[in-house]
Design a protein around this motif. Structure first.
Motif, mmCIF file in Angstrom:
data_model
loop_
_atom_site.group_PDB
_atom_site.id
_atom_site.type_symbol
_atom_site.label_atom_id
_atom_site.label_comp_id
_atom_site.label_asym_id
_atom_site.label_seq_id
_atom_site.Cartn_x
_atom_site.Cartn_y
_atom_site.Cartn_z
ATOM 1 N N MET A 47 1.536 -1.904 0.487
ATOM 2 C CA MET A 47 0.455 -1.082 -0.003
ATOM 3 C C MET A 47 -0.776 -1.956 -0.205
ATOM 4 O O MET A 47 -0.697 -3.188 -0.202
ATOM 5 C CB MET A 47 0.842 -0.412 -1.321
ATOM 6 N N ARG A 48 -1.917 -1.311 -0.403
ATOM 7 C CA ARG A 48 -3.122 -2.083 -0.704
ATOM 8 C C ARG A 48 -2.897 -2.837 -2.024
ATOM 9 O O ARG A 48 -2.569 -2.240 -3.042
ATOM 10 C CB ARG A 48 -4.321 -1.154 -0.821
ATOM 11 N N GLY A 49 -3.015 -4.153 -1.982
ATOM 12 C CA GLY A 49 -2.808 -4.952 -3.185
ATOM 13 C C GLY A 49 -1.389 -5.422 -3.407
ATOM 14 O O GLY A 49 -1.111 -6.049 -4.437
ATOM 15 N N SER A 50 -0.465 -5.139 -2.466
ATOM 16 C CA SER A 50 0.906 -5.628 -2.623
ATOM 17 C C SER A 50 0.918 -7.146 -2.720
ATOM 18 O O SER A 50 0.198 -7.834 -1.996
ATOM 19 C CB SER A 50 1.776 -5.179 -1.444
ATOM 20 N N GLY A 51 1.767 -7.664 -3.584
ATOM 21 C CA GLY A 51 1.808 -9.100 -3.825
ATOM 22 C C GLY A 51 2.870 -9.812 -3.018
ATOM 23 O O GLY A 51 3.168 -9.442 -1.877
ATOM 24 N N ALA A 52 3.468 -10.842 -3.639
ATOM 25 C CA ALA A 52 4.475 -11.650 -2.959
ATOM 26 C C ALA A 52 5.630 -10.759 -2.494
ATOM 27 O O ALA A 52 6.153 -9.948 -3.267
ATOM 28 C CB ALA A 52 4.983 -12.739 -3.894
ATOM 29 N N PRO A 53 6.056 -10.916 -1.238
ATOM 30 C CA PRO A 53 7.011 -9.951 -0.673
ATOM 31 C C PRO A 53 8.475 -10.265 -0.916
ATOM 32 O O PRO A 53 9.324 -9.413 -0.665
ATOM 33 C CB PRO A 53 6.699 -10.015 0.821
ATOM 34 N N GLY A 54 8.800 -11.471 -1.371
ATOM 35 C CA GLY A 54 10.200 -11.865 -1.479
ATOM 36 C C GLY A 54 11.074 -10.878 -2.225
ATOM 37 O O GLY A 54 12.114 -10.434 -1.703
ATOM 38 N N PRO A 55 10.721 -10.503 -3.462
ATOM 39 C CA PRO A 55 11.576 -9.560 -4.200
ATOM 40 C C PRO A 55 11.726 -8.207 -3.503
ATOM 41 O O PRO A 55 12.810 -7.614 -3.520
ATOM 42 C CB PRO A 55 10.851 -9.425 -5.547
ATOM 43 N N ALA A 56 10.650 -7.716 -2.893
ATOM 44 C CA ALA A 56 10.717 -6.428 -2.203
ATOM 45 C C ALA A 56 11.643 -6.504 -0.993
ATOM 46 O O ALA A 56 12.412 -5.570 -0.724
ATOM 47 C CB ALA A 56 9.317 -5.987 -1.769
ATOM 48 N N ILE A 57 11.587 -7.604 -0.256
ATOM 49 C CA ILE A 57 12.440 -7.751 0.922
ATOM 50 C C ILE A 57 13.909 -7.762 0.514
ATOM 51 O O ILE A 57 14.748 -7.074 1.110
ATOM 52 C CB ILE A 57 12.072 -9.026 1.704
ATOM 53 N N GLU A 58 14.231 -8.526 -0.518
ATOM 54 C CA GLU A 58 15.625 -8.588 -0.946
ATOM 55 C C GLU A 58 16.111 -7.248 -1.476
ATOM 56 O O GLU A 58 17.229 -6.803 -1.171
ATOM 57 C CB GLU A 58 15.784 -9.684 -2.011
ATOM 58 N N ALA A 59 15.287 -6.581 -2.264
ATOM 59 C CA ALA A 59 15.675 -5.272 -2.796
ATOM 60 C C ALA A 59 15.844 -4.260 -1.671
ATOM 61 O O ALA A 59 16.783 -3.455 -1.671
ATOM 62 C CB ALA A 59 14.638 -4.790 -3.798
ATOM 63 N N ALA A 60 14.948 -4.300 -0.696
ATOM 64 C CA ALA A 60 15.021 -3.348 0.413
ATOM 65 C C ALA A 60 16.276 -3.573 1.255
ATOM 66 O O ALA A 60 16.940 -2.605 1.664
ATOM 67 C CB ALA A 60 13.775 -3.476 1.283
ATOM 68 N N ARG A 61 16.602 -4.809 1.505
ATOM 69 C CA ARG A 61 17.803 -5.086 2.295
ATOM 70 C C ARG A 61 19.046 -4.527 1.602
ATOM 71 O O ARG A 61 19.936 -3.954 2.253
ATOM 72 C CB ARG A 61 17.935 -6.588 2.542
ATOM 73 N N ALA A 62 19.090 -4.659 0.284
ATOM 74 C CA ALA A 62 20.238 -4.134 -0.462
ATOM 75 C C ALA A 62 20.284 -2.608 -0.414
ATOM 76 O O ALA A 62 21.359 -2.009 -0.270
ATOM 77 C CB ALA A 62 20.172 -4.618 -1.912
ATOM 78 N N ILE A 63 19.115 -1.976 -0.510
ATOM 79 C CA ILE A 63 19.064 -0.505 -0.485
ATOM 80 C C ILE A 63 19.483 0.022 0.879
ATOM 81 O O ILE A 63 20.301 0.944 0.987
ATOM 82 C CB ILE A 63 17.649 -0.015 -0.846
ATOM 83 N N TYR A 64 18.941 -0.554 1.942
ATOM 84 C CA TYR A 64 19.308 -0.087 3.278
ATOM 85 C C TYR A 64 20.790 -0.347 3.570
ATOM 86 O O TYR A 64 21.460 0.470 4.210
ATOM 87 C CB TYR A 64 18.431 -0.753 4.333
ATOM 88 N N GLU A 65 21.320 -1.458 3.081
ATOM 89 C CA GLU A 65 22.743 -1.731 3.278
ATOM 90 C C GLU A 65 23.588 -0.675 2.568
ATOM 91 O O GLU A 65 24.589 -0.195 3.117
ATOM 92 C CB GLU A 65 23.080 -3.128 2.750
ATOM 93 N N ARG A 66 23.165 -0.312 1.372
ATOM 94 C CA ARG A 66 23.900 0.716 0.630
ATOM 95 C C ARG A 66 23.847 2.064 1.344
ATOM 96 O O ARG A 66 24.789 2.860 1.281
ATOM 97 C CB ARG A 66 23.324 0.828 -0.784
ATOM 98 N N LEU A 67 22.737 2.328 2.035
ATOM 99 C CA LEU A 67 22.591 3.568 2.797
ATOM 100 C C LEU A 67 23.277 3.510 4.156
ATOM 101 O O LEU A 67 23.314 4.511 4.881
ATOM 102 C CB LEU A 67 21.108 3.885 3.001
ATOM 103 N N GLY A 68 23.788 2.335 4.518
ATOM 104 C CA GLY A 68 24.430 2.176 5.816
ATOM 105 C C GLY A 68 23.447 2.115 6.968
ATOM 106 O O GLY A 68 23.783 2.527 8.089
ATOM 107 N N ARG A 69 22.249 1.592 6.722
ATOM 108 C CA ARG A 69 21.206 1.549 7.744
ATOM 109 C C ARG A 69 20.700 0.129 7.933
ATOM 110 O O ARG A 69 20.762 -0.699 7.022
ATOM 111 C CB ARG A 69 20.030 2.439 7.342
ATOM 112 N N ARG A 70 20.175 -0.137 9.107
ATOM 113 C CA ARG A 70 19.535 -1.425 9.340
ATOM 114 C C ARG A 70 18.231 -1.478 8.545
ATOM 115 O O ARG A 70 17.568 -0.459 8.322
ATOM 116 C CB ARG A 70 19.252 -1.623 10.825
ATOM 117 N N ALA A 71 17.865 -2.654 8.117
ATOM 118 C CA ALA A 71 16.613 -2.838 7.384
ATOM 119 C C ALA A 71 15.456 -2.983 8.366
ATOM 120 O O ALA A 71 15.551 -3.719 9.350
ATOM 121 C CB ALA A 71 16.698 -4.081 6.497
ATOM 122 N N ILE A 72 14.373 -2.263 8.115
ATOM 123 C CA ILE A 72 13.190 -2.297 8.971
ATOM 124 C C ILE A 72 11.976 -2.538 8.093
ATOM 125 O O ILE A 72 11.811 -1.897 7.049
ATOM 126 C CB ILE A 72 13.012 -0.976 9.750
#
Length: 250
Positions: A47-72
């Motif tokens: 988003m406009r103003g999004s900061g350091a991406p590390g935490p978001a990437i890790e959280a997203a990978r976990a969410i997509y894994e839980r949904l049974g989907r590849r992370a994009i």
């Protein structure tokens, strides 16, 4: 308005024009998980103003894994901060896409012949969209849910052809910006100007509703589509984006 401000304005309009029925904010990034085939509706975008991406990437990978989907992850050039982290992981680059813009002040006033514009998509319009996209029942329902989730003025154009519809497109008006989406032509009818008429009808609709500019996003390698949009006046490229796609869940 600076070029960067305009790019963000268009970026946000494009997100609003293609909403995901299921999404959440994670550490300042937008995660979408609509289902279906659209990467825009099933990826993480800054988003406009999004900061350091590390935490978001890790959280997203976990969410997509839980949904049974590849992370994009979607990487716009105006906010590339996820790229260095993902480039070091097992994420392939796909679908480089151009964001194009044109002003509407020089648009001819005459209505587009053999094209209709409606406030809602008819069953024949939806049938063309499903067929062109080879949509199964689940993907077809995701698109219908997307249309239902729209909260901005919108219009659905169809170019009339012998025996039915020659091409479709829809447009969403976000402030003074008209976003063009879902341009599609059945294979047997390609190259006959149907898509040009459908998009031109939307441009006229948008200007009549107060739009000052129109934008769209097109895969950079789609040479025929880029030629079509160039002929329709979309000559200014604001920015590009691509996706980083993870492996299928094992």
């Amino acid at each position: 308005m600076t070029d960067l401000e305009q790019a963000w304005r268009v970026e946000e309009a494009c997100l609003n024009a293609w909403p995901s029925p299921r999404e959440l904010l994670i550490h300042g990034y937008l995660l979408r998980a609509a289902g279906g085939r659209s990467k825009r509706q099933n990826s993480v975008t800054p988003m406009r103003g999004s900061g350091a991406p590390g935490p978001a990437i890790e959280a997203a990978r976990a969410i997509y894994e839980r949904l049974g989907r590849r992370a994009i992850f979607r990487i716009p050039a105006i906010a590339p901060q996820m790229e260095p982290l993902l480039s070091r992981a097992d994420f392939a680059v796909v679908d480089e896409t151009c964001t194009l813009l044109r002003a509407l002040d020089d648009l001819p006033a005459a209505p587009e012949p053999a094209a209709t514009v409606a406030a809602v998509p008819g069953e024949d319009w939806l049938a063309v969209r499903d067929a062109v996209n080879h949509a199964d029942a689940a993907a077809a329902q995701v698109f219908r849910d997307t249309v239902a989730a729209l909260s901005l003025p919108r219009a659905f154009a169809a170019a009339v052809a012998e025996g039915g519809i020659g091409a479709i497109a829809f447009g969403v008006l976000d402030g003074g910006c008209l976003v063009i989406e879902a341009v599609a032509t059945p294979d047997p009818l390609r190259g006959r100007g149907h898509a040009r008429r459908a998009v031109a009808a939307l441009l006229r609709w948008g200007r009549a509703e107060g739009a000052r500019a129109a934008c769209l996003q097109v895969v950079a390698a789609n040479t025929p589509a880029r030629a079509l949009y160039r002929a329709l006046g979309f000559e200014r490229e604001l920015y590009r984006y691509h996706y980083r796609v993870g492996p299928e869940p094992g």
